[in-house]
Design an enzyme around this catalytic site. Structure first.
Site, PDB file in Angstrom:
ATOM      1  N   ASN A  84       0.826  -1.214   0.000  1.00 48.04           N
ATOM      2  CA  ASN A  84       0.000   0.000   0.000  1.00 48.04           C
ATOM      3  C   ASN A  84       0.859   1.262   0.000  1.00 48.04           C
ATOM      4  OD1 ASN A  84      -2.600  -1.209  -0.108  1.00 48.04           O
ATOM      5  ND2 ASN A  84      -2.366  -1.801   2.033  1.00 48.04           N
ATOM      6  N   HIS A 170      -6.016  -8.209  -5.932  1.00 44.47           N
ATOM      7  CA  HIS A 170      -6.136  -9.206  -4.866  1.00 44.47           C
ATOM      8  C   HIS A 170      -6.318 -10.605  -5.449  1.00 44.47           C
ATOM      9  CE1 HIS A 170      -7.172  -5.395  -2.844  1.00 44.47           C
ATOM     10  NE2 HIS A 170      -6.404  -5.923  -1.905  1.00 44.47           N
TER      11      HIS A 170
END
Length: 191
Positions: A84, A170
């Protein structure tokens, strides 16, 4: 005569972001820490995997969150943070500093804890210099902190649309199986 008590299980703490947490999967049992628990159980090893993945977590957030997770003993610490930071363009030096601080906190609490680091990369669209600087964080940290390195957590998954959810970021259930293999190939060496 009493039968001997089974040895208590030692904790393996998986500390990461949505990749560890298993964001978007039907069950957390499909996330790679649970899949690794299956491998451990099949091998008859006395370890308990704890999934401390938190979606959206940055290295700075992890540095603040780690303390309360260290209340229970940790035999093996698997660090999976940084993705992130990379997607947000955070300076690699700041990410490195935060990850090093997390490792230092773990080592202070549990000096004999074995350490595993999941390497990460950013998309090439982030720019060549940033790509190289970010990728270099993980081998450098692993070497300096005596950690076992998983070279790239998403190896054979990143960029493969059939192994990622619709967001392209993901992993699917099938992708998580590959993540489990990538981590297990290094983790089993420290058990």
């Amino acid at each position: 005569m009493e039968s001997p008590q089974p040895a208590s299980k030692q904790n393996i703490l998986f500390f990461g972001n949505s990749l560890t947490a298993g964001l978007g999967l039907e069950s957390q049992q499909d996330a790679f820490p649970a899949l690794i628990q299956g491998k451990i159980d099949s091998a008859g090893l006395q370890y308990q995997c704890i999934n401390a993945g938190l979606s959206g977590e940055t290295s700075a957030g992890g540095k603040e969150r780690i303390d309360w997770l260290l209340k229970d003993s940790v035999a093996i610490f698997v660090l999976e943070l940084g993705a992130n930071d990379g997607l947000r363009g955070i300076a690699p030096a700041a990410t490195y500093s935060n990850l090093a601080a997390i490792v230092d906190k773990v080592k202070k609490a549990y000096p004999d804890c074995k350490l595993v680091l999941a390497g990460m990369k950013v998309p090439p669209s982030m720019g060549d210099n940033y790509f190289k600087d970010f990728e270099a964080i993980f081998p450098k940290l692993a070497k300096e902190k005596n950690m076992t390195l998983v070279p790239f957590l998403l190896d054979k998954v990143a960029g493969n649309s059939s192994l990622n959810q619709q967001d392209g970021v993901h992993p699917t259930k099938e992708g998580q199986l590959i993540l489990a293999h990538n981590v297990w190939s290094q983790l089993k060496e420290v058990l």
